[in-house]
Design a protein around this motif. Sequence first.
Motif, PDB file in Angstrom:
ATOM      1  N   LEU A  48      52.903  72.204  73.844  1.00  0.00           N
ATOM      2  CA  LEU A  48      54.121  71.884  74.254  1.00  0.00           C
ATOM      3  C   LEU A  48      54.729  71.010  73.388  1.00  0.00           C
ATOM      4  CD1 LEU A  48      56.452  72.014  76.292  1.00  0.00           C
ATOM      5  CD2 LEU A  48      55.230  70.135  77.694  1.00  0.00           C
ATOM      6  N   GLY A  49      54.252  69.809  72.925  1.00  0.00           N
ATOM      7  CA  GLY A  49      54.742  68.854  72.103  1.00  0.00           C
ATOM      8  C   GLY A  49      54.983  69.354  70.701  1.00  0.00           C
ATOM      9  N   ASN A  50      54.072  70.322  70.010  1.00  0.00           N
ATOM     10  CA  ASN A  50      54.401  70.923  68.759  1.00  0.00           C
ATOM     11  C   ASN A  50      55.663  71.977  69.091  1.00  0.00           C
ATOM     12  OD1 ASN A  50      52.365  69.507  67.480  1.00  0.00           O
ATOM     13  ND2 ASN A  50      50.804  71.187  68.073  1.00  0.00           N
ATOM     14  N   LEU A  51      55.646  72.605  70.123  1.00  0.00           N
ATOM     15  CA  LEU A  51      56.699  73.583  70.165  1.00  0.00           C
ATOM     16  C   LEU A  51      58.068  72.851  70.391  1.00  0.00           C
ATOM     17  CD1 LEU A  51      58.197  76.141  70.909  1.00  0.00           C
ATOM     18  CD2 LEU A  51      57.366  75.950  73.358  1.00  0.00           C
ATOM     19  N   MET A  52      58.173  71.600  71.118  1.00  0.00           N
ATOM     20  CA  MET A  52      59.505  70.794  71.196  1.00  0.00           C
ATOM     21  C   MET A  52      60.022  70.350  69.903  1.00  0.00           C
ATOM     22  SD  MET A  52      58.499  68.754  74.675  1.00  0.00           S
ATOM     23  CE  MET A  52      59.886  67.825  74.911  1.00  0.00           C
ATOM     24  N   ARG A  53      58.844  69.998  69.038  1.00  0.00           N
ATOM     25  CA  ARG A  53      59.096  69.538  67.668  1.00  0.00           C
ATOM     26  C   ARG A  53      59.795  70.744  66.708  1.00  0.00           C
ATOM     27  NH1 ARG A  53      54.389  66.842  68.573  1.00  0.00           N
ATOM     28  NH2 ARG A  53      54.621  64.433  68.878  1.00  0.00           N
ATOM     29  N   THR A  54      59.166  71.877  66.776  1.00  0.00           N
ATOM     30  CA  THR A  54      59.627  72.928  65.987  1.00  0.00           C
ATOM     31  C   THR A  54      61.229  73.285  66.463  1.00  0.00           C
ATOM     32  OG1 THR A  54      58.653  74.703  67.445  1.00  0.00           O
ATOM     33  CG2 THR A  54      57.444  73.986  65.817  1.00  0.00           C
ATOM     34  N   MET A  55      61.508  73.088  67.591  1.00  0.00           N
ATOM     35  CA  MET A  55      62.902  73.261  68.248  1.00  0.00           C
ATOM     36  C   MET A  55      63.881  72.205  67.800  1.00  0.00           C
ATOM     37  SD  MET A  55      61.744  74.882  71.956  1.00  0.00           S
ATOM     38  CE  MET A  55      63.242  74.610  72.405  1.00  0.00           C
ATOM     39  N   GLY A  56      63.413  71.165  67.281  1.00  0.00           N
ATOM     40  CA  GLY A  56      64.242  70.114  66.693  1.00  0.00           C
ATOM     41  C   GLY A  56      64.298  69.064  67.792  1.00  0.00           C
ATOM     42  N   TYR A  57      63.453  69.030  68.809  1.00  0.00           N
ATOM     43  CA  TYR A  57      63.553  67.989  69.646  1.00  0.00           C
ATOM     44  C   TYR A  57      62.406  67.098  69.275  1.00  0.00           C
ATOM     45  CZ  TYR A  57      63.465  65.138  73.546  1.00  0.00           C
ATOM     46  OH  TYR A  57      63.372  63.950  74.510  1.00  0.00           O
ATOM     47  N   MET A  58      62.634  65.907  68.986  1.00  0.00           N
ATOM     48  CA  MET A  58      61.535  64.958  68.490  1.00  0.00           C
ATOM     49  C   MET A  58      61.155  63.923  69.674  1.00  0.00           C
ATOM     50  SD  MET A  58      60.855  66.195  66.092  1.00  0.00           S
ATOM     51  CE  MET A  58      61.256  66.540  64.348  1.00  0.00           C
ATOM     52  N   PRO A  59      59.954  64.361  70.618  1.00  0.00           N
ATOM     53  CA  PRO A  59      59.586  63.864  71.845  1.00  0.00           C
ATOM     54  C   PRO A  59      59.029  62.323  71.282  1.00  0.00           C
ATOM     55  CG  PRO A  59      58.371  65.670  71.640  1.00  0.00           C
ATOM     56  CD  PRO A  59      59.450  65.644  70.589  1.00  0.00           C
ATOM     57  N   THR A  60      59.236  61.347  72.086  1.00  0.00           N
ATOM     58  CA  THR A  60      58.219  60.209  71.733  1.00  0.00           C
ATOM     59  C   THR A  60      57.004  60.224  72.376  1.00  0.00           C
ATOM     60  OG1 THR A  60      59.039  58.982  73.899  1.00  0.00           O
ATOM     61  CG2 THR A  60      60.520  58.532  72.001  1.00  0.00           C
TER      62      THR A  60
END
Length: 169
Positions: A48-60
């Motif tokens: 989920l974290g990796n997916l969010m990053r590939t979508m341009g969202y950089m979760p803390t």
Amino acid sequence: MLLRHFGKSCDIINKGTIKCTLKISTKLREAFIEFDKDKDGFITCKDLGNLMRTMGYMPTEMELIELSQNINMNLGGRVDFEDFVELMTPKLLAETAGMIGLKELKDAFREFDLDGDGAITTEELRLAMTKLLGEQTSKNEINAVVREADKNGDGTVDFEEFVKMMSQK
């Protein structure tokens, strides 16, 4: 961020809900499928974290820890597509809410102000909801929306009240 990835394809609806168009839903599904390595319809918290990053969202790291805790407690440590969309919806809303310009707000207001008098009545809101969203909304729900947005107490929603309502999170 996410908006760059998907384009301006979201309709913002009252109460912090976002109605994603088919384009966004398709993009979310494509991204989800890419990370669903064993094709069982689920992704792990780490994915989920990796997916969010590939979508341009950089979760803390803190956001990921909170998401992970919620997922582990509620979803058995794995996320299906519907839960993924539910997790991403507030992020999409937060990113798109600040990007709506004055022109877009005026255009949206005109869609609801059917008689063009500068105020949205409960009847106009009901008709617009049916026309724009294809949803029949009860009188009580419509009255509650107008009551909540109507800060000057005149029983209608003017443009300033509309802008405040649309920018609430």
